[in-house]
Design a protein around this motif. Structure first.
Motif, PDB file in Angstrom:
ATOM      1  N   GLU A 177     -38.145  -5.301 -25.311  1.00 31.07           N
ATOM      2  CA  GLU A 177     -37.357  -5.435 -26.263  1.00 31.07           C
ATOM      3  C   GLU A 177     -36.135  -5.952 -25.963  1.00 31.07           C
ATOM      4  N   ALA A 178     -35.240  -5.946 -24.783  1.00 31.04           N
ATOM      5  CA  ALA A 178     -34.252  -6.186 -24.440  1.00 31.04           C
ATOM      6  C   ALA A 178     -34.200  -7.624 -24.057  1.00 31.04           C
ATOM      7  N   TRP A 179     -35.588  -8.123 -23.576  1.00 30.89           N
ATOM      8  CA  TRP A 179     -35.541  -9.491 -23.062  1.00 30.89           C
ATOM      9  C   TRP A 179     -35.586 -10.541 -24.388  1.00 30.89           C
ATOM     10  N   GLU A 180     -36.251  -9.711 -25.453  1.00 27.91           N
ATOM     11  CA  GLU A 180     -36.273 -10.527 -26.955  1.00 27.91           C
ATOM     12  C   GLU A 180     -35.045 -10.362 -27.410  1.00 27.91           C
ATOM     13  N   GLU A 181     -34.115  -9.685 -27.145  1.00 27.62           N
ATOM     14  CA  GLU A 181     -32.894  -9.414 -27.748  1.00 27.62           C
ATOM     15  C   GLU A 181     -31.854 -10.406 -26.957  1.00 27.62           C
ATOM     16  N   ASN A 182     -32.162 -10.623 -25.759  1.00 23.97           N
ATOM     17  CA  ASN A 182     -31.283 -11.290 -24.917  1.00 23.97           C
ATOM     18  C   ASN A 182     -31.999 -11.998 -23.503  1.00 23.97           C
ATOM     19  N   ASP A 183     -31.935 -13.465 -23.850  1.00 23.17           N
ATOM     20  CA  ASP A 183     -32.884 -14.039 -22.800  1.00 23.17           C
ATOM     21  C   ASP A 183     -32.199 -13.979 -21.337  1.00 23.17           C
ATOM     22  N   SER A 184     -30.865 -13.616 -21.088  1.00 26.19           N
ATOM     23  CA  SER A 184     -30.072 -13.634 -19.934  1.00 26.19           C
ATOM     24  C   SER A 184     -30.472 -12.435 -19.182  1.00 26.19           C
ATOM     25  N   THR A 185     -31.549 -11.421 -19.737  1.00 24.79           N
ATOM     26  CA  THR A 185     -32.052 -10.335 -19.111  1.00 24.79           C
ATOM     27  C   THR A 185     -33.535 -10.677 -18.466  1.00 24.79           C
ATOM     28  N   ALA A 186     -33.904 -11.893 -18.508  1.00 25.32           N
ATOM     29  CA  ALA A 186     -35.207 -12.380 -18.088  1.00 25.32           C
ATOM     30  C   ALA A 186     -35.503 -11.952 -16.512  1.00 25.32           C
ATOM     31  N   GLY A 187     -34.387 -12.237 -15.778  1.00 28.89           N
ATOM     32  CA  GLY A 187     -34.532 -12.117 -14.220  1.00 28.89           C
ATOM     33  C   GLY A 187     -35.036 -10.448 -13.927  1.00 28.89           C
ATOM     34  N   PRO A 188     -34.113  -9.847 -14.132  1.00 23.83           N
ATOM     35  CA  PRO A 188     -34.484  -8.194 -13.949  1.00 23.83           C
ATOM     36  C   PRO A 188     -35.582  -7.672 -14.508  1.00 23.83           C
ATOM     37  N   VAL A 189     -35.843  -8.041 -15.799  1.00 24.14           N
ATOM     38  CA  VAL A 189     -37.084  -7.577 -16.362  1.00 24.14           C
ATOM     39  C   VAL A 189     -38.285  -8.151 -15.713  1.00 24.14           C
ATOM     40  N   VAL A 190     -38.283  -9.333 -15.461  1.00 19.92           N
ATOM     41  CA  VAL A 190     -39.572  -9.922 -14.919  1.00 19.92           C
ATOM     42  C   VAL A 190     -39.860  -9.229 -13.399  1.00 19.92           C
ATOM     43  N   ASP A 191     -38.540  -9.178 -12.615  1.00 21.91           N
ATOM     44  CA  ASP A 191     -38.691  -8.431 -11.307  1.00 21.91           C
ATOM     45  C   ASP A 191     -39.223  -7.103 -11.528  1.00 21.91           C
ATOM     46  N   CYS A 192     -39.134  -6.257 -12.457  1.00 22.39           N
ATOM     47  CA  CYS A 192     -39.484  -5.178 -12.686  1.00 22.39           C
ATOM     48  C   CYS A 192     -40.800  -4.993 -13.006  1.00 22.39           C
ATOM     49  N   LEU A 193     -41.209  -6.021 -13.932  1.00 17.19           N
ATOM     50  CA  LEU A 193     -42.723  -6.350 -14.428  1.00 17.19           C
ATOM     51  C   LEU A 193     -43.682  -6.656 -13.144  1.00 17.19           C
ATOM     52  N   GLN A 194     -42.902  -7.351 -12.062  1.00 19.83           N
ATOM     53  CA  GLN A 194     -43.840  -7.619 -10.848  1.00 19.83           C
ATOM     54  C   GLN A 194     -44.037  -6.433  -9.941  1.00 19.83           C
ATOM     55  N   ARG A 195     -43.014  -5.507  -9.906  1.00 20.57           N
ATOM     56  CA  ARG A 195     -43.103  -4.283  -9.317  1.00 20.57           C
ATOM     57  C   ARG A 195     -44.276  -3.292  -9.938  1.00 20.57           C
ATOM     58  N   MET A 196     -44.452  -3.427 -11.434  1.00 19.94           N
ATOM     59  CA  MET A 196     -45.160  -2.675 -11.915  1.00 19.94           C
ATOM     60  C   MET A 196     -46.838  -2.913 -11.405  1.00 19.94           C
ATOM     61  N   LEU A 247     -39.341 -17.669 -11.939  1.00 24.89           N
ATOM     62  CA  LEU A 247     -40.463 -18.454 -12.098  1.00 24.89           C
ATOM     63  C   LEU A 247     -41.546 -17.797 -11.112  1.00 24.89           C
ATOM     64  N   ARG A 248     -41.296 -17.657  -9.856  1.00 27.22           N
ATOM     65  CA  ARG A 248     -41.869 -17.055  -8.753  1.00 27.22           C
ATOM     66  C   ARG A 248     -42.495 -15.825  -9.100  1.00 27.22           C
ATOM     67  N   ALA A 249     -41.595 -14.678  -9.803  1.00 27.18           N
ATOM     68  CA  ALA A 249     -42.039 -13.604 -10.100  1.00 27.18           C
ATOM     69  C   ALA A 249     -42.789 -13.567 -11.469  1.00 27.18           C
ATOM     70  N   ALA A 250     -42.672 -14.280 -12.345  1.00 26.42           N
ATOM     71  CA  ALA A 250     -43.382 -14.504 -13.265  1.00 26.42           C
ATOM     72  C   ALA A 250     -44.927 -14.842 -13.033  1.00 26.42           C
ATOM     73  N   ARG A 251     -44.885 -15.935 -12.175  1.00 29.01           N
ATOM     74  CA  ARG A 251     -46.469 -16.360 -11.594  1.00 29.01           C
ATOM     75  C   ARG A 251     -46.920 -15.393 -11.088  1.00 29.01           C
ATOM     76  N   ALA A 252     -46.314 -14.313 -10.169  1.00 25.79           N
ATOM     77  CA  ALA A 252     -46.778 -13.172  -9.462  1.00 25.79           C
ATOM     78  C   ALA A 252     -47.293 -12.287 -10.493  1.00 25.79           C
ATOM     79  N   VAL A 253     -46.505 -11.914 -11.540  1.00 24.84           N
ATOM     80  CA  VAL A 253     -47.132 -10.986 -12.447  1.00 24.84           C
ATOM     81  C   VAL A 253     -48.457 -11.558 -12.974  1.00 24.84           C
ATOM     82  N   ILE A 254     -48.595 -12.759 -13.438  1.00 26.60           N
ATOM     83  CA  ILE A 254     -49.894 -13.108 -13.901  1.00 26.60           C
ATOM     84  C   ILE A 254     -50.735 -12.816 -12.548  1.00 26.60           C
ATOM     85  N   ASP A 255     -50.635 -13.287 -11.588  1.00 25.58           N
ATOM     86  CA  ASP A 255     -51.524 -13.120 -10.350  1.00 25.58           C
ATOM     87  C   ASP A 255     -52.146 -11.494 -10.194  1.00 25.58           C
TER      88      ASP A 255
END
Length: 702
Positions: free
Chosen positions: A637-656, A691-699
């Motif tokens: 929801e935060a990412w949708e609201e503000n694109d500038s949060t993409a970095g910390p959001v995707v970092d957390c998704l990678q850790r999940m 981008l690296r974190a996003a690709r890692a989430v997909i992998d």
């Protein structure tokens, strides 16, 4: 007309820096026979009455007098006057005619609304000036035909006449550009102008620069018609413009030792003292270089890249041709255009990086410095293909000019070598070390070496003693932060041997109430971790500091050094209600389960806080042990609201790990975007990490 200057109540008006009382004097001085007086008058008018393109009431009130100066054959520089008039008119044209703007005093201001009608009323003056016997006057006036003549048929006819009458390349290119401006402004001119431009572009009897200009501006007028043939056609014309020069006779060849310079003497002495800190002098040098154009095609190619916009493959092909050009000026200017592409658009940029690396030529230090500086701006993942070229250049310099080439007397060679060493150090390559040691031992441009020393922790044994000696002598009150830079370097090295020097520096900074410097010392001590235990007595009292930034730095250092959650978790939880809320949440997250006591407050913030703290609080909840299904909705929801949060959001998704699977559609949508996160002013390093974190989430979720 200038005799009537006193008829205007200038004192009732203002400009960027105060009352407009001096404006009539500047207008008078624009007609002075003394070129220095004229230059100062124009400079002061631009910087005050036309500050950064602004249009104030005094700017608009100046127009009748500027028109009179442009009409007066006795005025020495009528072209400069016309350029100023058109600058004012163009600025007004770009503004909403019904909009209300505000002056520096805060009052509503609408003088721009009156400027455009005045320009159109005087269009016959511009028509006359566009056919003036003075080519400088013609160059200044021609753009007005595209901007302010509303009779499309007449304007187009005048421009065709001008193209036929002009013999100079610059004048003809300007006519073509003005025709494109006309076509984009007036729908009635679009069809005739674009047809004419197509004919010019295809005419083999015309010079290649005219054909290229016509091709580019036709594309600017009809971007929807751009096809696969455009860039190959343009690069073919570019090759005709920059053909391989004839070999020079051996006795006339330029010396190959320094390119544009002929020095061979290398001395360990600094450049002349300008009375300002070297860092600040370098900033002004960079400003002077910024925007400098070396090739006649640069402005046109810049327009072409603007037209191509998001067509990254096409722009890459064009830049590749520019960077391969046999013309040194074309190659040099292409480097800045390449940086603009890489920092704004995602893509496979390895080929362009290698072509920039190919510009690292020992016999051309001017272009080499530009190439090396650009490579140094790139994150290591992008700059890696240039590593060996940088190392080869550094070694070639040392072989040719000796071990002290970092301190070369000639500024071109010195800048080229220093930028190459810094870029190499940014890659963590120890082959940069000799240059850095020369800087730190001689004191010549040592501030540059300090900037990158922290990237070489493997060389801490040699770097650390030199850095700590400088830290002991640093002036903590100096506003440009040499002590802070030294501490950042020690932070990067992370060596326990720096603890005594950092502890002393921390004490001194606190005594002098230099909180930013004290914070830098705390972060450096924290990077050393448990090896900095001897500093605890100095660190501990600062965890109750009134300055929030200093207090956070102290609490973080206390955790990094002592790892005692009983002491630090309550303090970090309290910091969640300050300006350091996001940073405090991050540290709590890194503690993991030991920070469980902070979960109630983190949950509150993840639900009700501002968008930034919601993301960081949710990530901390996950890292402390909270369920992914409770955290995911907050992050998305935060990412949708503000694109500038993409970095910390995707970092957390990678850790999940696999638990982040519900976020895959949003991750894939992000990876499909061509523009970098953060846009033109964003960080390339941060976007590449995203981008690296996003690709890692997909992998991880595949």
């Amino acid at each position: 007309m200038t005799n009537n200057l006193d008829s205007v109540d200038w004192s009732s008006m203002g400009h960027a820096y105060g009352p407009a009382d001096e404006v009539p004097l500047w207008l008078e001085q624009m007609a002075s026979p003394d070129p220095d007086v004229r230059e100062r008058a124009f400079s002061r008018f631009y910087s005050s009455a036309h500050h950064q393109g602004d249009v104030y009431s005094c700017t608009a009130a100046s127009l009748p007098f500027l028109f009179a100066l442009a009409d007066d054959p006795q005025v020495p520089d009528r072209a400069a006057v016309i350029r100023l008039v058109l600058s004012i008119g163009s600025a007004a044209l770009d503004r909403d005619p019904d909009g209300v703007y505000y002056s520096p005093s805060g009052h509503a201001s609408t003088p721009h609304a009156d400027v455009v009608p005045r320009m159109r009323e005087r269009i016959e003056d511009f028509v006359r000036h566009a056919a003036d016997s003075d080519p400088q006057v013609r160059q200044a006036a021609v753009p007005a035909l595209g901007l302010f003549l509303d009779d499309a048929e007449r304007a187009f006819a005048l421009l065709r006449e001008r193209l036929a009458a002009e013999s100079g390349t610059l004048e003809r290119l300007l006519v073509i550009e003005t025709a494109a401006t006309l076509a984009q402004r007036l729908p009635g001119a679009l069809g005739p102008v674009t047809t004419w431009l197509a004919v010019l572009a295809a005419d083999p009897a015309l010079d290649a620069d005219i054909r290229l200009a016509a091709l580019v501006h036709q594309a600017a007028c009809t971007p929807e018609a751009i096809d696969d043939s455009l860039v190959p056609t343009a690069t073919g014309l570019l090759r005709q413009l920059t053909s391989e020069p004839e070999p020079e006779p051996e006795d006339e060849a330029r010396p190959a030792d320094c390119g544009q310079c002929t020095c061979t003497d290398i001395a360990t002495e600094p450049a002349p003292d300008r009375g300002v800190p070297p860092q600040i002098a370098a900033v002004f040098d960079d400003l002077d270089r910024h925007g400098r154009v070396h090739a006649p095609t640069t402005e046109l190619l810049t327009t072409f890249h603007r037209v191509l916009d998001a067509r990254v493959p096409e722009r890459t092909a064009l830049l590749s041709a520019q960077l391969r050009s046999p013309d040194a000026a074309t190659r040099h200017d292409a480097i800045a255009m390449t940086w603009d592409l890489i920092r704004s658009w995602r893509g496979t940029h390895t080929g362009l990086v290698l072509l920039i690396a190919a510009c690292l030529l020992p016999d051309d230090p001017y272009t080499t410095a530009e190439a090396a500086e650009t490579l140094g701006k790139l994150p290591p993942t992008l700059a890696e293909p240039a590593r060996e070229a940088l190392a080869a250049l550094v070694q070639a310099h040392r072989t040719t000019y000796g071990a002290n080439v970092w301190a070369a007397r000639h500024p071109l060679l010195r800048r080229a070598h220093q930028q190459a060493v810094m870029a190499l150090a940014g890659l963590g390559d120890e082959r940069a070390l000799p240059g850095l040691l020369t800087a730190l031992d001689t004191g010549i441009d040592d501030w540059r070496a300090v900037q990158v020393a922290g990237h070489l922790p493997q060389a801490a044994g040699e770097l650390l003693p030199r850095l700590t000696r400088r830290l002991a002598d640093a002036d903590f009150a100096w506003p440009w932060g040499s002590a802070t830079a030294l501490m950042a370097a020690l932070n990067g090295l992370g060596d326990p041997a720096a603890v005594p020097a950092l502890t002393t520096a921390l004490t001194t900074a606190v005594e002098q109430e230099q909180w930013q410097t004290a914070g830098a010392a705390l972060y450096a001590l924290g990077s050393i971790g448990t090896g900095a235990a001897s500093a605890l007595e100095t660190v501990r009292p600062l965890v109750d500091a009134q300055d929030t930034d200093l207090r956070f730095a102290a609490v973080k250092a206390l955790w990094d050094i002592e790892c005692n959650p009983a002491d630090t978790v309550p303090r970090l939880t309290a910091l969640l209600d300050t300006s350091k809320d996001q940073d405090a949440a991050d540290v709590l997250g890194r503690m993991g389960g030991q920070a469980a006591a902070a979960l109630p407050r983190l949950r509150q913030l993840s639900e009700t806080g501002h968008v930034g703290i919601r993301v960081h609080a949710a990530a901390a909840i996950h890292d402390i042990g909270g369920p992914a299904e409770a955290v995911l909705p907050v992050l998305l929801e935060a990412w949708e609201e503000n694109d500038s949060t993409a970095g910390p959001v995707v970092d957390c998704l990678q850790r999940m790990g696999p638990a982040a699977a519900p976020a895959l559609p949003r991750i894939q949508a992000e990876l499909a975007l061509a523009r970098r996160s953060g846009g033109f002013f964003g960080s390339v390093k941060d976007d590449e990490a995203l981008l690296r974190a996003a690709r890692a989430v997909i992998d991880q979720t595949a």
